[in-house]
Design an enzyme around this catalytic site. Structure first.
Site, PDB file in Angstrom:
ATOM      1  N   ALA A 138      93.449  17.403  13.379  1.00 49.31           N
ATOM      2  CA  ALA A 138      92.678  16.613  14.351  1.00 49.31           C
ATOM      3  C   ALA A 138      93.191  15.178  14.383  1.00 49.31           C
ATOM      4  CB  ALA A 138      91.198  16.623  13.976  1.00 49.31           C
ATOM      5  N   GLY A 143      96.492   5.959  -5.075  1.00 42.93           N
ATOM      6  CA  GLY A 143      97.528   6.697  -4.331  1.00 42.93           C
ATOM      7  C   GLY A 143      98.061   7.884  -5.121  1.00 42.93           C
ATOM      8  N   LYS A 186      87.086   1.507  -5.022  1.00 41.66           N
ATOM      9  CA  LYS A 186      87.846   2.239  -6.057  1.00 41.66           C
ATOM     10  C   LYS A 186      87.257   1.959  -7.444  1.00 41.66           C
ATOM     11  CE  LYS A 186      91.987   2.109  -3.181  1.00 41.66           C
ATOM     12  NZ  LYS A 186      93.166   1.327  -2.834  1.00 41.66           N
ATOM     13  N   THR A 188      98.998   7.927   8.759  1.00 44.03           N
ATOM     14  CA  THR A 188      99.971   7.638   7.694  1.00 44.03           C
ATOM     15  C   THR A 188      99.982   8.758   6.645  1.00 44.03           C
ATOM     16  OG1 THR A 188      99.513   5.305   8.049  1.00 44.03           O
ATOM     17  CG2 THR A 188     100.656   5.862   6.019  1.00 44.03           C
ATOM     18  N   VAL A 189      98.799   9.091   6.112  1.00 40.58           N
ATOM     19  CA  VAL A 189      98.751  10.098   5.037  1.00 40.58           C
ATOM     20  C   VAL A 189      98.729  11.512   5.627  1.00 40.58           C
ATOM     21  CG1 VAL A 189      97.540  10.876   2.970  1.00 40.58           C
ATOM     22  CG2 VAL A 189      97.499   8.443   3.579  1.00 40.58           C
ATOM     23  N   GLY A 201     103.140  -0.456   5.723  1.00 40.60           N
ATOM     24  CA  GLY A 201     102.129   0.614   5.749  1.00 40.60           C
ATOM     25  C   GLY A 201     101.189   0.608   4.552  1.00 40.60           C
ATOM     26  N   ILE A 248      98.998   8.018  -8.245  1.00 40.01           N
ATOM     27  CA  ILE A 248      98.765   8.018  -9.706  1.00 40.01           C
ATOM     28  C   ILE A 248      97.667   9.013 -10.060  1.00 40.01           C
ATOM     29  CG2 ILE A 248      98.107   6.612 -11.705  1.00 40.01           C
ATOM     30  CD1 ILE A 248      98.719   4.136 -10.047  1.00 40.01           C
TER      31      ILE A 248
HETATM   32  P1  NAP Z   1      95.463   6.223   9.606  1.00 41.53           P
HETATM   33  O1  NAP Z   1      96.941   6.056   9.580  1.00 41.53           O
HETATM   34  O2  NAP Z   1      94.653   5.223  10.354  1.00 41.53           O
HETATM   35  O3  NAP Z   1      95.169   7.691  10.151  1.00 41.53           O
HETATM   36  C1  NAP Z   1      93.898   8.121  10.513  1.00 41.53           C
HETATM   37  C2  NAP Z   1      94.064   9.398  11.322  1.00 41.53           C
HETATM   38  O4  NAP Z   1      92.787   9.904  11.632  1.00 41.53           O
HETATM   39  C3  NAP Z   1      94.799   9.200  12.646  1.00 41.53           C
HETATM   40  O5  NAP Z   1      95.646  10.288  12.887  1.00 41.53           O
HETATM   41  C4  NAP Z   1      93.660   9.169  13.667  1.00 41.53           C
HETATM   42  O6  NAP Z   1      94.051   9.641  14.945  1.00 41.53           O
HETATM   43  C5  NAP Z   1      92.679  10.123  13.035  1.00 41.53           C
HETATM   44  N1  NAP Z   1      91.307   9.851  13.428  1.00 41.53           N
HETATM   45  C6  NAP Z   1      90.559   8.763  13.128  1.00 41.53           C
HETATM   46  N2  NAP Z   1      89.318   8.886  13.650  1.00 41.53           N
HETATM   47  C7  NAP Z   1      89.297  10.069  14.300  1.00 41.53           C
HETATM   48  C8  NAP Z   1      88.311  10.770  15.036  1.00 41.53           C
HETATM   49  N3  NAP Z   1      87.094  10.245  15.225  1.00 41.53           N
HETATM   50  N4  NAP Z   1      88.634  11.978  15.561  1.00 41.53           N
HETATM   51  C9  NAP Z   1      89.870  12.510  15.365  1.00 41.53           C
HETATM   52  N5  NAP Z   1      90.840  11.894  14.653  1.00 41.53           N
HETATM   53  C10 NAP Z   1      90.553  10.693  14.141  1.00 41.53           C
HETATM   54  O7  NAP Z   1      94.865   6.245   8.111  1.00 41.53           O
HETATM   55  P2  NAP Z   1      95.649   6.585   6.757  1.00 41.53           P
HETATM   56  O8  NAP Z   1      96.324   5.350   6.267  1.00 41.53           O
HETATM   57  O9  NAP Z   1      96.428   7.825   6.931  1.00 41.53           O
HETATM   58  O10 NAP Z   1      94.416   6.807   5.757  1.00 41.53           O
HETATM   59  C11 NAP Z   1      93.693   8.019   5.763  1.00 41.53           C
HETATM   60  C12 NAP Z   1      92.738   8.006   4.572  1.00 41.53           C
HETATM   61  O11 NAP Z   1      93.519   7.948   3.372  1.00 41.53           O
HETATM   62  C13 NAP Z   1      91.811   6.793   4.505  1.00 41.53           C
HETATM   63  O12 NAP Z   1      90.575   7.175   3.970  1.00 41.53           O
HETATM   64  C14 NAP Z   1      92.527   5.830   3.568  1.00 41.53           C
HETATM   65  O13 NAP Z   1      91.639   4.938   2.923  1.00 41.53           O
HETATM   66  C15 NAP Z   1      93.107   6.819   2.590  1.00 41.53           C
HETATM   67  N6  NAP Z   1      94.285   6.344   1.880  1.00 41.53           N
HETATM   68  C16 NAP Z   1      95.303   5.790   2.558  1.00 41.53           C
HETATM   69  C17 NAP Z   1      96.430   5.364   1.844  1.00 41.53           C
HETATM   70  C18 NAP Z   1      97.569   4.732   2.553  1.00 41.53           C
HETATM   71  O14 NAP Z   1      98.484   4.272   1.856  1.00 41.53           O
HETATM   72  N7  NAP Z   1      97.605   4.674   3.882  1.00 41.53           N
HETATM   73  C19 NAP Z   1      96.480   5.522   0.467  1.00 41.53           C
HETATM   74  C20 NAP Z   1      95.402   6.120  -0.202  1.00 41.53           C
HETATM   75  C21 NAP Z   1      94.308   6.530   0.517  1.00 41.53           C
HETATM   76  P3  NAP Z   1      95.196   8.887  15.814  1.00 41.53           P
HETATM   77  O15 NAP Z   1      96.477   9.117  15.047  1.00 41.53           O
HETATM   78  O16 NAP Z   1      95.201   9.575  17.117  1.00 41.53           O
HETATM   79  O17 NAP Z   1      94.800   7.459  15.870  1.00 41.53           O
HETATM   80  N1  HSE Z   2      95.163  -0.284   1.607  1.00 41.85           N
HETATM   81  C1  HSE Z   2      95.164   0.397   0.348  1.00 41.85           C
HETATM   82  C2  HSE Z   2      95.994  -0.414  -0.624  1.00 41.85           C
HETATM   83  C3  HSE Z   2      95.758   1.786   0.530  1.00 41.85           C
HETATM   84  O1  HSE Z   2      96.590  -1.411  -0.232  1.00 41.85           O
HETATM   85  O2  HSE Z   2      96.018  -0.095  -1.801  1.00 41.85           O
HETATM   86  C4  HSE Z   2      95.431   2.687  -0.599  1.00 41.85           C
HETATM   87  O3  HSE Z   2      94.062   2.953  -0.697  1.00 41.85           O
END
Ligand code: NAP
Ligand code: HSE
Length: 425
Positions: free
Chosen positions: A42, A133, A204, A12-13, A186, A135
């Site tokens: 990766a 996020g 957090k 997602t990010v 998402g 902010i």
């Molecule tokens: P996500 O959509 O689950 O993406 C994770 C990515 O990492 C995927 O591309 C996955 O590969 C890859 N990955 C995971 N384990 C791996 C491994 N062992 N080797 C290689 N690649 C690997 O997660 P996300 O929502 O983007 O979140 C990423 C980080 O940002 C997290 O720490 C989350 O807490 C933080 N965050 C997210 C948000 C949000 O709104 N989503 C907001 C703030 C912070 P595949 O694509 O092949 O599965």
């Molecule tokens: N799952 C988290 C939320 C994403 O709902 O705020 C941001 O860390």
């Protein structure tokens, strides 16, 4: 001035970030003079379909290859989870590469150690997107407000639960319906239990409190409760009393020490945090010189979070190009961390009671015997049973817990049907 970027994670990010760098890189260059070139991304599954297809030569399923690639000068960790993320971040720092991460779990659990290692190696470790996020809140706490004696930080720091609570309050949606919608948009983590149990917000809260008070607070010191106990009838009763529920991260420092907790909290409908709706996040900061500050905006989602990550990349790239040993951004002292049971809380209690003479007196005596004082009481319905709603004055959490246990033992109390903390201002 070109900087080679390696991204661990293309979900997602990571996907939103890589897409932005690959398609809008020129706009960043014209504003900053930096050419941020994605050299590797990766992912776990190379065959997976993605909303933003990446050039195949950039993709690898070996995250270590990203960290070790000499063309990668700056590592962005967007995989999530503790391992292998922690290992990879440590390897990058040891290799003298700056790291940007959005991983709140990693920072909350291993941050102390990683920040020390980055200081030792003189490289940047930036994590603006780990809380709130898009902010800006990490940089304000660790730089702009570093000279303020912050007394309180109260945050709505989980977009999923704020979205669910808003839907339940405003459109009467059932919990399950609102959660499914949050996932489809998402906001929720792949496993939403971290969101709804309060554990994402607790990570957090630990980061915010550590930066605000200059004492490292490990996330397991944060008392946490989720939103799963909330019942629709209490949303309605609370609204009649002028309150609405929010999952709050509350951190405060006083002479007694630092208290950090996450739980569902009723807040007055005219409180600044009450207008923070949907997946929006907000962090309210209080200090003697600045009085009150409110930081608000999108707290989750790929694009908003990618903007915060990109801001960190730009700062880290500038420091990298300056070529100097990066001085520490934060240092942690050893403040006293209070037990949750000592912290003063106020409560909303809903009791189902026998409707007979003398019942209210027994209940009030029981509450008072546990050193809890009643602020207001409303009786709803008459007949064999009645519903009593109490709001209490602040007193230690342990006294409230003892009062609830004692109320449950009264024969005239059919049920302590709901108990929720109320924000004390
Ligand atoms: P996500 O959509 O689950 O993406 C994770 C990515 O990492 C995927 O591309 C996955 O590969 C890859 N990955 C995971 N384990 C791996 C491994 N062992 N080797 C290689 N690649 C690997 O997660 P996300 O929502 O983007 O979140 C990423 C980080 O940002 C997290 O720490 C989350 O807490 C933080 N965050 C997210 C948000 C949000 O709104 N989503 C907001 C703030 C912070 P595949 O694509 O092949 O599965
Ligand atoms: N799952 C988290 C939320 C994403 O709902 O705020 C941001 O860390």
């Amino acid at each position: 001035m070109r900087v080679g970027i390696g991204i661990l994670g293309g979900g997602t990010v990571g996907g939103a970030l890589a897409h932005r760098l690959l398609t809008e890189g020129e706009a960043v260059t014209s504003k900053t003079g930096l050419e941020l070139e994605v050299r590797k991304i990766a992912v776990r599954d190379l065959a997976k379909g993605r909303p933003y297809p990446f050039p195949p030569d950039l993709l690898t399923d070996s995250p270590a290859d990203v960290v070790n690639d000499p063309a990668v000068q700056l590592v962005v960790e967007l995989m999530g989870g503790l391992e292998p993320a922690a290992d990879l971040v440590m390897q990058a720092i040891e290799a003298g590469k700056p790291v940007v991460t959005a991983n709140k779990e990693l920072v909350a659990i291993r941050g102390d150690e990683l920040i020390k290692k980055a200081e030792e190696r003189g490289v940047s470790l930036l994590f603006e997107a780990a809380v709130g996020g898009a902010i800006p809140i990490i940089r304000p706490l660790s730089a702009s407000l570093a000279g303020e004696r912050i007394s309180e930080v109260i945050g709505i720091v989980n977009g999923t639960t704020n979205f669910i609570l808003t839907q339940m309050c405003e459109s009467g949606a059932r919990y399950e319906e609102a959660l499914a919608e949050a996932q489809s948009l998402g906001y929720a983590e792949a496993d939403p239990s971290a969101d709804v149990s309060g554990s994402d917000a607790a990570s957090k809260a630990a980061i915010l409190a550590s930066l605000a008070f200059g004492t490292w607070i490990a996330s397991d010191r944060v008392h946490r409760e989720g939103i799963d106990q909330l019942q629709p009838e209490d949303i309605a009763f609370a609204a009649d009393l002028g309150y609405l529920p929010k999952l709050l991260a509350i951190a405060s420092e006083s002479e007694a020490g630092i208290g950090v907790r996450v739980h569902t909290t009723l807040i007055p409908t005219d409180h600044p945090l009450a207008s923070v709706r949907g997946s929006q996040n907000a962090v309210y900061v209080k200090g003697p010189a600045v009085d009150e500050l409110l930081f608000a905006g999108p707290g989750a989602g790929g694009d908003p979070t990618a903007t915060a990550v990109l801001g960190d990349i730009i700062e880290a790239a500038r420091e990298l190009l300056a070529g100097a040993q990066v001085p520490p951004r934060v240092r942690f002292g050893s403040g006293r961390i209070r037990d949750f049971s000592d912290i003063d809380t106020s409560w909303y209690l809903r009791l189902e009671v026998v409707d007979e003479p003398g019942v209210l007196a027994q209940i009030a005596t029981t509450i008072g015997a546990n050193r809890v004082s009643i602020e207001s009481m409303v009786q709803i319905g008459r007949g064999e049973t009645a519903t009593l709603l109490f709001i209490t004055h602040p007193s230690p959490e342990s006294d409230h817990q003892a009062a609830i246990v004692a109320l449950r033992q009264l024969e005239v109390v059919r049920q302590v049907a709901a108990a929720m903390r109320v924000l004390t201002v």
